[in-house]
Design a protein around this motif. Structure first.
Motif, PDB file in Angstrom:
ATOM      1  N   GLU A   5       9.042  17.012  66.964  1.00 59.62           N
ATOM      2  CA  GLU A   5       8.517  18.353  67.238  1.00 59.62           C
ATOM      3  C   GLU A   5       9.497  19.422  66.755  1.00 59.62           C
ATOM      4  N   ALA A   6      10.768  19.204  67.008  1.00 56.95           N
ATOM      5  CA  ALA A   6      11.783  20.172  66.586  1.00 56.95           C
ATOM      6  C   ALA A   6      11.825  20.275  65.063  1.00 56.95           C
ATOM      7  N   ALA A   7      11.750  19.139  64.394  1.00 56.49           N
ATOM      8  CA  ALA A   7      11.760  19.147  62.929  1.00 56.49           C
ATOM      9  C   ALA A   7      10.571  19.931  62.387  1.00 56.49           C
ATOM     10  N   ARG A   8       9.396  19.693  62.941  1.00 51.90           N
ATOM     11  CA  ARG A   8       8.187  20.428  62.499  1.00 51.90           C
ATOM     12  C   ARG A   8       8.351  21.919  62.742  1.00 51.90           C
ATOM     13  N   GLU A   9       8.763  22.269  63.945  1.00 55.28           N
ATOM     14  CA  GLU A   9       8.915  23.694  64.307  1.00 55.28           C
ATOM     15  C   GLU A   9       9.958  24.380  63.433  1.00 55.28           C
ATOM     16  N   ALA A  10      11.040  23.681  63.131  1.00 60.11           N
ATOM     17  CA  ALA A  10      12.138  24.276  62.361  1.00 60.11           C
ATOM     18  C   ALA A  10      11.893  24.212  60.856  1.00 60.11           C
ATOM     19  N   GLY A  11      10.919  23.400  60.444  1.00 59.07           N
ATOM     20  CA  GLY A  11      10.635  23.275  59.017  1.00 59.07           C
ATOM     21  C   GLY A  11      11.662  22.455  58.261  1.00 59.07           C
ATOM     22  N   VAL A  12      12.265  21.496  58.956  1.00 59.64           N
ATOM     23  CA  VAL A  12      13.236  20.605  58.322  1.00 59.64           C
ATOM     24  C   VAL A  12      12.826  19.167  58.627  1.00 59.64           C
ATOM     25  N   SER A  13      13.494  18.237  57.990  1.00 61.70           N
ATOM     26  CA  SER A  13      13.186  16.827  58.246  1.00 61.70           C
ATOM     27  C   SER A  13      13.961  16.319  59.462  1.00 61.70           C
ATOM     28  N   ILE A  14      13.469  15.237  60.003  1.00 63.80           N
ATOM     29  CA  ILE A  14      14.185  14.565  61.094  1.00 63.80           C
ATOM     30  C   ILE A  14      15.565  14.134  60.605  1.00 63.80           C
ATOM     31  N   ASP A  15      15.633  13.650  59.364  1.00 67.83           N
ATOM     32  CA  ASP A  15      16.921  13.239  58.798  1.00 67.83           C
ATOM     33  C   ASP A  15      17.899  14.412  58.759  1.00 67.83           C
ATOM     34  N   THR A  16      17.403  15.615  58.460  1.00 67.19           N
ATOM     35  CA  THR A  16      18.266  16.789  58.434  1.00 67.19           C
ATOM     36  C   THR A  16      18.842  17.055  59.817  1.00 67.19           C
ATOM     37  N   LEU A  17      18.009  16.969  60.840  1.00 65.78           N
ATOM     38  CA  LEU A  17      18.496  17.191  62.205  1.00 65.78           C
ATOM     39  C   LEU A  17      19.555  16.164  62.575  1.00 65.78           C
ATOM     40  N   ARG A  18      19.313  14.937  62.232  1.00 66.02           N
ATOM     41  CA  ARG A  18      20.286  13.886  62.538  1.00 66.02           C
ATOM     42  C   ARG A  18      21.576  14.086  61.745  1.00 66.02           C
ATOM     43  N   TYR A  19      21.442  14.525  60.490  1.00 68.80           N
ATOM     44  CA  TYR A  19      22.617  14.806  59.669  1.00 68.80           C
ATOM     45  C   TYR A  19      23.435  15.939  60.282  1.00 68.80           C
ATOM     46  N   TYR A  20      22.765  17.017  60.686  1.00 62.17           N
ATOM     47  CA  TYR A  20      23.468  18.129  61.328  1.00 62.17           C
ATOM     48  C   TYR A  20      24.216  17.662  62.574  1.00 62.17           C
ATOM     49  N   GLU A  21      23.596  16.761  63.300  1.00 59.67           N
ATOM     50  CA  GLU A  21      24.253  16.246  64.498  1.00 59.67           C
ATOM     51  C   GLU A  21      25.477  15.397  64.131  1.00 59.67           C
ATOM     52  N   ARG A  22      25.336  14.530  63.141  1.00 57.96           N
ATOM     53  CA  ARG A  22      26.468  13.695  62.699  1.00 57.96           C
ATOM     54  C   ARG A  22      27.623  14.543  62.186  1.00 57.96           C
ATOM     55  N   GLU A  23      27.293  15.666  61.562  1.00 56.71           N
ATOM     56  CA  GLU A  23      28.318  16.553  61.005  1.00 56.71           C
ATOM     57  C   GLU A  23      28.876  17.528  62.041  1.00 56.71           C
ATOM     58  N   HIS A  24      28.463  17.354  63.274  1.00 54.31           N
ATOM     59  CA  HIS A  24      28.937  18.192  64.391  1.00 54.31           C
ATOM     60  C   HIS A  24      28.538  19.659  64.217  1.00 54.31           C
ATOM     61  N   LEU A  25      27.380  19.862  63.616  1.00 57.08           N
ATOM     62  CA  LEU A  25      26.834  21.211  63.471  1.00 57.08           C
ATOM     63  C   LEU A  25      25.841  21.522  64.576  1.00 57.08           C
ATOM     64  N   LEU A  26      25.324  20.496  65.183  1.00 62.49           N
ATOM     65  CA  LEU A  26      24.268  20.636  66.178  1.00 62.49           C
ATOM     66  C   LEU A  26      24.546  19.675  67.316  1.00 62.49           C
ATOM     67  N   ARG A  27      24.557  20.221  68.507  1.00 62.90           N
ATOM     68  CA  ARG A  27      24.748  19.387  69.701  1.00 62.90           C
ATOM     69  C   ARG A  27      23.463  19.448  70.502  1.00 62.90           C
ATOM     70  N   THR A  28      22.879  18.303  70.748  1.00 63.37           N
ATOM     71  CA  THR A  28      21.615  18.280  71.471  1.00 63.37           C
ATOM     72  C   THR A  28      21.775  17.576  72.808  1.00 63.37           C
ATOM     73  N   ASP A  29      20.919  17.984  73.722  1.00 62.34           N
ATOM     74  CA  ASP A  29      20.851  17.260  74.985  1.00 62.34           C
ATOM     75  C   ASP A  29      20.089  15.972  74.747  1.00 62.34           C
ATOM     76  N   ARG A  30      20.258  15.065  75.668  1.00 59.66           N
ATOM     77  CA  ARG A  30      19.526  13.798  75.595  1.00 59.66           C
ATOM     78  C   ARG A  30      18.839  13.538  76.925  1.00 59.66           C
ATOM     79  N   THR A  31      17.712  12.866  76.827  1.00 60.87           N
ATOM     80  CA  THR A  31      17.002  12.460  78.033  1.00 60.87           C
ATOM     81  C   THR A  31      17.780  11.307  78.666  1.00 60.87           C
ATOM     82  N   PRO A  32      17.463  10.951  79.916  1.00 61.77           N
ATOM     83  CA  PRO A  32      18.157   9.807  80.537  1.00 61.77           C
ATOM     84  C   PRO A  32      18.021   8.521  79.720  1.00 61.77           C
ATOM     85  N   SER A  33      16.942   8.415  78.928  1.00 64.42           N
ATOM     86  CA  SER A  33      16.768   7.209  78.107  1.00 64.42           C
ATOM     87  C   SER A  33      17.478   7.326  76.757  1.00 64.42           C
ATOM     88  N   GLY A  34      18.161   8.459  76.504  1.00 61.92           N
ATOM     89  CA  GLY A  34      18.947   8.600  75.287  1.00 61.92           C
ATOM     90  C   GLY A  34      18.251   9.301  74.130  1.00 61.92           C
TER      91      GLY A  34
END
Length: 118
Positions: A5-34
């Motif tokens: 949903e975030a990828a669609r709303e932001a107009g980027v790919s899921i891979d981009t979001l994950r890349y931003y997270e790996r590069e420490h550009l984006l910190r996201t919360d996680r659900t109890p299931s991870g």
């Protein structure tokens, strides 16, 4: 919202979001299931990252900027301004280069149109 949903709303790919997270550009919360969970604030930050990336800011500088913003301290505002001002100069330089290249291409188009028999 979910990563999809975030990828669609932001107009980027899921891979981009994950890349931003790996590069420490984006910190996201996680659900109890991870699973990643994104907020409206995350989407706004993703828009900033997208803008910086699309204007050619290197990942290293994006990381520096993200670190400054992540400190959430007014003491880093001057450093943020300096970093963005430097990037602005880089963008303006590239715009001038593109304009010069565009003028060259337009000149070639005019030249070939002048030689065309059709």
């Amino acid at each position: 919202m979910s990563v999809g949903e975030a990828a669609r709303e932001a107009g980027v790919s899921i891979d981009t979001l994950r890349y931003y997270e790996r590069e420490h550009l984006l910190r996201t919360d996680r659900t109890p299931s991870g699973r990643r969970r994104y907020s409206r604030g995350d989407l706004e930050w993703i828009a900033v990252l997208t803008c910086l990336r699309e204007t050619g800011m290197p990942i290293r500088r994006m990381r520096d900027f993200a670190t400054l913003v992540g400190e959430d301290d007014d003491a880093t505002i001057g450093a943020r301004i300096d970093l963005l001002a430097e990037h602005r100069e880089d963008v303006l330089r590239r715009i001038r280069e593109l304009e010069a290249n565009l003028a060259h291409v337009e000149g070639k188009i005019a030249y070939y149109r002048g030689r065309s028999t059709g």
